[in-house]
Design an enzyme around this catalytic site. Structure first.
Site, PDB file in Angstrom:
ATOM      1  N   GLU A 257       0.818  -1.224   0.000  1.00 27.56           N
ATOM      2  CA  GLU A 257       0.000   0.000   0.000  1.00 27.56           C
ATOM      3  C   GLU A 257       0.843   1.261   0.000  1.00 27.56           C
ATOM      4  O   GLU A 257       1.650   1.500   0.903  1.00 27.56           O
ATOM      5  CB  GLU A 257      -0.932   0.013   1.222  1.00 27.56           C
ATOM      6  CG  GLU A 257      -1.844   1.227   1.257  1.00 27.56           C
ATOM      7  CD  GLU A 257      -2.910   1.151   2.341  1.00 27.56           C
ATOM      8  OE1 GLU A 257      -3.664   2.127   2.499  1.00 27.56           O
ATOM      9  OE2 GLU A 257      -2.998   0.102   3.030  1.00 27.56           O
ATOM     10  N   LYS A 274      -8.717  -0.796   1.329  1.00 31.45           N
ATOM     11  CA  LYS A 274      -9.708  -1.289   2.284  1.00 31.45           C
ATOM     12  C   LYS A 274     -10.537  -2.336   1.557  1.00 31.45           C
ATOM     13  O   LYS A 274     -11.130  -2.064   0.514  1.00 31.45           O
ATOM     14  CB  LYS A 274     -10.620  -0.173   2.779  1.00 31.45           C
ATOM     15  CG  LYS A 274     -10.190   0.456   4.086  1.00 31.45           C
ATOM     16  CD  LYS A 274     -10.218  -0.528   5.205  1.00 31.45           C
ATOM     17  CE  LYS A 274      -9.572   0.120   6.437  1.00 31.45           C
ATOM     18  NZ  LYS A 274      -8.661  -0.794   7.074  1.00 31.45           N
TER      19      LYS A 274
END
Length: 459
Positions: A257, A274
């Site tokens: 990420e 997410k």
């Protein structure tokens, strides 16, 4: 007289570890690793060592530069002063880093920025942040298949001499005990219920609840990093190790990420993750799991909450009207998991700098929850120990205004003969306790298996 940096070509190597292996035992050695050749989306590797200065922030928020205490409570301001003090003349170049700051900003650095609380204990003794000021770098560009050394004439000769030295031998790494969690399933369920009570009471919309797993080890942490990298190549990986009077400390990060990317022209991009599903064991199962994630209303809701939070964080330092979302809940697949990934962009306002952006958005909303400050307070109350580097950031800030940082998930931390891993996930009103508990294990199971060299039954 200001010295001028020179950019010279080096032989290109598919694997950045070949170069870093020669330098890894130097003081302040750092590797920002694109995961090539196994991680298809990575491009640049950045390697350096022997920094001009080192800034640390301890668990009480005390800032030191080269072991001298600085009279400031804002580490980002001191980092900016260090960056502006790098007296070098820089050539025109499209390379991402020509000198500046490289290191990590641990999650617990957020205590210097927000009223978080002091409920959780500090189990891991790494500094809350450790940042080096580097006047040279070795960069590999895997898109152009080129390698470059950026250094002054004297430093260049020194680095070339280091690279000619025999590569230090790599010794074995071994766990001396199985990984044990600080929470069992019942302990996690108790905290899950507390989060649900806070959500129903209107305190928050989402909380990222994590748990820590620890094992004793012996041997070479570089060998451990090589195992982890083979098991889960990612485009925002990194390795740092150093010695203290208590022994070796290290960060072994395999993050998928990106947190914040800033170009010298002021363009900003964040890529929050997410929503997670494991990869399937067959093509059909893999497609089914990816499809389930793509249409999951619960996972999309989690992602959208964090996108809204990031839009607000970027809006604090970006030009009004420039913040936008070109990708919402896009499906991306990695070696071991599928993720939903969004993109939030903006342009820095006049007079704002990358470190202003990092300070405004730190720590990343994807690993706190919303609203951020209240989420951090609840995390401090419910998680038994501090997160250390986990959920902080690794990355660089270049003297020209380039910055790239990761969210330090899928990250192992070594300290005092133990190695620690964390797994977490975002909880919302309709989360299921069993599914969330399993997800925390799915995210790091492959890392534990790589370090223990065996399949684990963790249910």
């Amino acid at each position: 007289m200001t010295e001028r940096l020179q950019i010279s070509s080096l032989p290109y190597r598919d694997d950045p570890l070949d170069y870093f292996s020669s330098l890894r035992r130097h003081p302040g050695a750092v590797l920002l690793d694109s995961g090539k050749p196994a991680a298809p989306s990575g491009r640049y590797d950045i390697i350096s060592s022997d920094p001009v200065s080192v800034l640390t922030v301890d668990g009480q928020g005390i800032i030191r530069v080269d072991n001298q205490v600085r009279d400031s409570r804002n580490p980002f301001l001191v980092q900016q002063e260090l960056l502006e003090g790098l007296a070098l003349e820089f050539p025109e170049s499209d390379l991402p880093f020509l000198g500046g700051l490289i290191g990590y900003w641990g999650y617990d650095l957020g205590r210097s920025l927000e009223p978080v609380g002091e409920s959780s204990s500090q189990v891991v003794s790494l500094p809350a942040s450790r940042i080096g000021l580097y006047d040279w770098a070795l960069i590999q560009d895997h898109q152009q298949r080129e390698s470059w050394l950026i250094a002054t004439s004297d430093r260049r000769n020194q680095v070339l001499d280091w690279l000619r030295q025999p590569t230090p031998p790599t010794t074995d790494f071994q766990l001396l005990s199985p990984f044990e969690g600080e929470l069992d399933r019942d302990g996690y369920a108790e905290r899950f219920a507390a989060v649900q009570n806070y959500i129903r009471a209107g305190d928050c919309y989402q909380i990222n609840l994590a748990q820590r797993f620890s094992a004793r080890y012996r041997g070479d942490l570089w060998s451990a990093y090589l195992r982890l990298r083979q098991a889960t190549p990612t485009p925002f990986a990194g390795y740092q190790a150093w010695r203290t009077s208590q022994g070796e400390q290290a960060i072994l990060s395999l993050s998928p990420e990106r947190f914040l990317h800033c170009r010298a022209d002021g363009h900003v991009e964040a890529r929050p993750i997410k929503g997670t599903r494991p990869r399937g064991s067959t093509t059909e199962e893999d497609a089914r799991l990816a499809g389930e994630l793509a249409v999951s209303l619960k996972d999309r809701a989690e992602n959208v909450m964090i996108v809204d939070l990031l839009r607000n964080d970027l809006g604090r330092v970006c030009r009004p009207g420039s913040v936008r979302v070109p990708q919402l809940c896009g499906l991306e697949s990695y070696a071991n998991v599928h993720h939903l990934v969004s993109i939030v962009c903006g342009d820095l306002a006049t007079g704002r700098r990358p470190l202003d952006l990092l300070s405004a958005a730190f720590p990343g909303g994807s690993i706190t929850g919303a609203p951020k400050v209240r989420a951090m307070q609840i995390i401090d109350e419910l998680e038994p120990s501090r997160r250390s580097v986990y959920c902080g950031s690794l990355g660089y800030v270049d003297v020209r205004g380039n910055m790239d940082t990761s969210i330090a998930i899928r990250t192992a931390v070594a300290d005092a003969g133990q190695i620690h891993l964390w797994g977490g996930g975002g909880l919302v009103a309709d989360s299921d306790v069993d599914a969330e508990y399993t997800e925390t294990l799915d995210k790091i199971r492959h890392l534990m298996e790589a370090l223990s060299d065996t399949k684990l039954d963790m249910e």
